[in-house]
Design an enzyme around this catalytic site. Sequence first.
Site, PDB file in Angstrom:
ATOM      1  N   LYS A  81      43.976  32.262   0.732  1.00 57.02           N
ATOM      2  CA  LYS A  81      45.137  33.125   1.028  1.00 57.02           C
ATOM      3  C   LYS A  81      46.156  32.324   1.831  1.00 57.02           C
ATOM      4  O   LYS A  81      45.782  31.587   2.766  1.00 57.02           O
ATOM      5  CB  LYS A  81      44.637  34.333   1.823  1.00 57.02           C
ATOM      6  N   SER A 156      45.625  43.250   1.540  1.00 57.13           N
ATOM      7  CA  SER A 156      46.686  42.266   1.388  1.00 57.13           C
ATOM      8  C   SER A 156      46.233  40.981   0.709  1.00 57.13           C
ATOM      9  O   SER A 156      47.061  40.194   0.260  1.00 57.13           O
ATOM     10  CB  SER A 156      47.261  41.923   2.761  1.00 57.13           C
ATOM     11  N   SER A 180      41.803  44.562   4.120  1.00 52.43           N
ATOM     12  CA  SER A 180      42.493  43.621   3.219  1.00 52.43           C
ATOM     13  C   SER A 180      41.614  42.606   2.502  1.00 52.43           C
ATOM     14  O   SER A 180      42.086  41.888   1.622  1.00 52.43           O
ATOM     15  CB  SER A 180      43.588  42.874   3.981  1.00 52.43           C
TER      16      SER A 180
END
Lengths: 474, 59
Positions: A81, A156, A180
């Site tokens: 990420k 997310s 997330s």
Amino acid sequence: MNQELPAKSIQELSPLLRDKQISPVELANAVLTKAESNNEQVNAYIEIDREKAIQEAARAESEIMNGDYRGPLHGIPMALKDILYFKGERVTLGSKIHQDFVPDYDATVVSKLKQEGVVFTGKLNMHEYAWGATTTNPHFGACHNPWDLTKIPGGSSGGSGAAVAADMTIASLGTDTGGSIRIPASACGIIGLKPTHGRISKYGCFPLSWSLDHIGPMTKTVYDAALLLETLSGYDPQDPTSVNTPSKNFTSLLSENLNGTVIGINEEYFFKNVDKKVEDTVRGAIHVLERLGARIETVKLPALQFSEFAELVTITSEASAIHHDNLVKQPANFGDDVRFLLEFGELISSVDYLKAQQIRRQLDNDFAKVFEGIDVLITPTLPFLPNNIGESTVSINGKQLSFLDEVIRFTGPGNLTGLPAISIPCGIQDGLPVGLQIMGPAFKEENVLNVAYALEKTNPLKGRKPALSGAIPL
Amino acid sequence: MTEHILKTLKDKGLTVPEHHIGLLTAQWEAFQQMKKNLDQANGAAYDIGLKHVPGGDQS
């Protein structure tokens, strides 16, 4: 062989690399080719760095050929990420404001993966600043769910979920402040583990909410999640929330034997207002676990009725404090949804914030008491199936409800308490995976991993994968 | 309510786009609803446990 490599797990690939049956360059090439091909549709990567990845793979190959095998992650391609710091490399945080941000140090988790010889293939898409759960990113484009490209992958860490599901990376890391890691894991049909708060260092991860943030693995299998957890765990004095507790050899603790395991179910909170298709799938999986030897007990957690207040107040207040200066100076450079949430966080009073922290103590006590009598608590990860990209509502039993209100209802308590929680796919409805959440006592990740491991052995997705990955379409 | 929200944000140096005003008001009203049963929480009995380490984190 090459085309099949990106679909394999770390556990399957490691012995092939160690025994020189495949080379790290061959593996990196196969994963990069899959990533480049699928990214046109999925948009899971913000940046694919082929040249650097091949260089790192060549180095790993040389080391392995010379007998310097570092361990099971050596030569494994991974993309992370784009919120984790890489020294000297652009890290965007999924934002316009930080689009040219170049940290001068590695995140602790990045440093540990580098030491293990991981080959980094690029940076993954995410909700801007991790402040949202759709990964409909206004600056880098929406990430799409590989199971159905019209649906969100969750967020997310949506790029991580989509990339693992579509075989565009062998494994990944996500961050989790309200769900997330677990939300995209559920939406994309993969494993997502949020460890106990303080187990994995957050140093070098841009914060969303200091007291709620976690870093954890997003993988194809439970074994891989356990492997990454044991690799990344450990006290880090540079993270003030890091807890000085011994790490464990989580892979060796894995057991599918559920005899004597007690599973808790809370009906009042975790099975209220759940879409029937999701509820039926999760309850079906619980029955499977019961047949495997687990005992089911119903438990009460009274403070959960206040958890949505506590999560909303804590995350919005802390996020707005972190982004306050930029919200004053350059508000137009935030995406519209993130700007709205940051504005809302500015309205919360200090009294509300402190009341929320008191509720967290109540939740801690409630969960601690319950875990005296059970080994794990099982819930749905999400109360609904992934919605269409661009929609602000979700459908639960025919009612259209606010996505924002519903999305972290079941995952938020894990962040408020810091307790370990994993999402594992437990079935498919309407062509989309359904996630089941397993929560456990503090620093007993082995409890949640073992129940997940037992469920995984029953093959709940029946071998089905997104059509994008080249497997048989549904 | 809307005026209070706008004044609070303006006092903090924030500008709010026109289309956020209704959304912020609705979210604020939903938040007030959420707070209605908080008196049952008996939160006053709980120390929030905020820790400050004299000498800093590295001490």
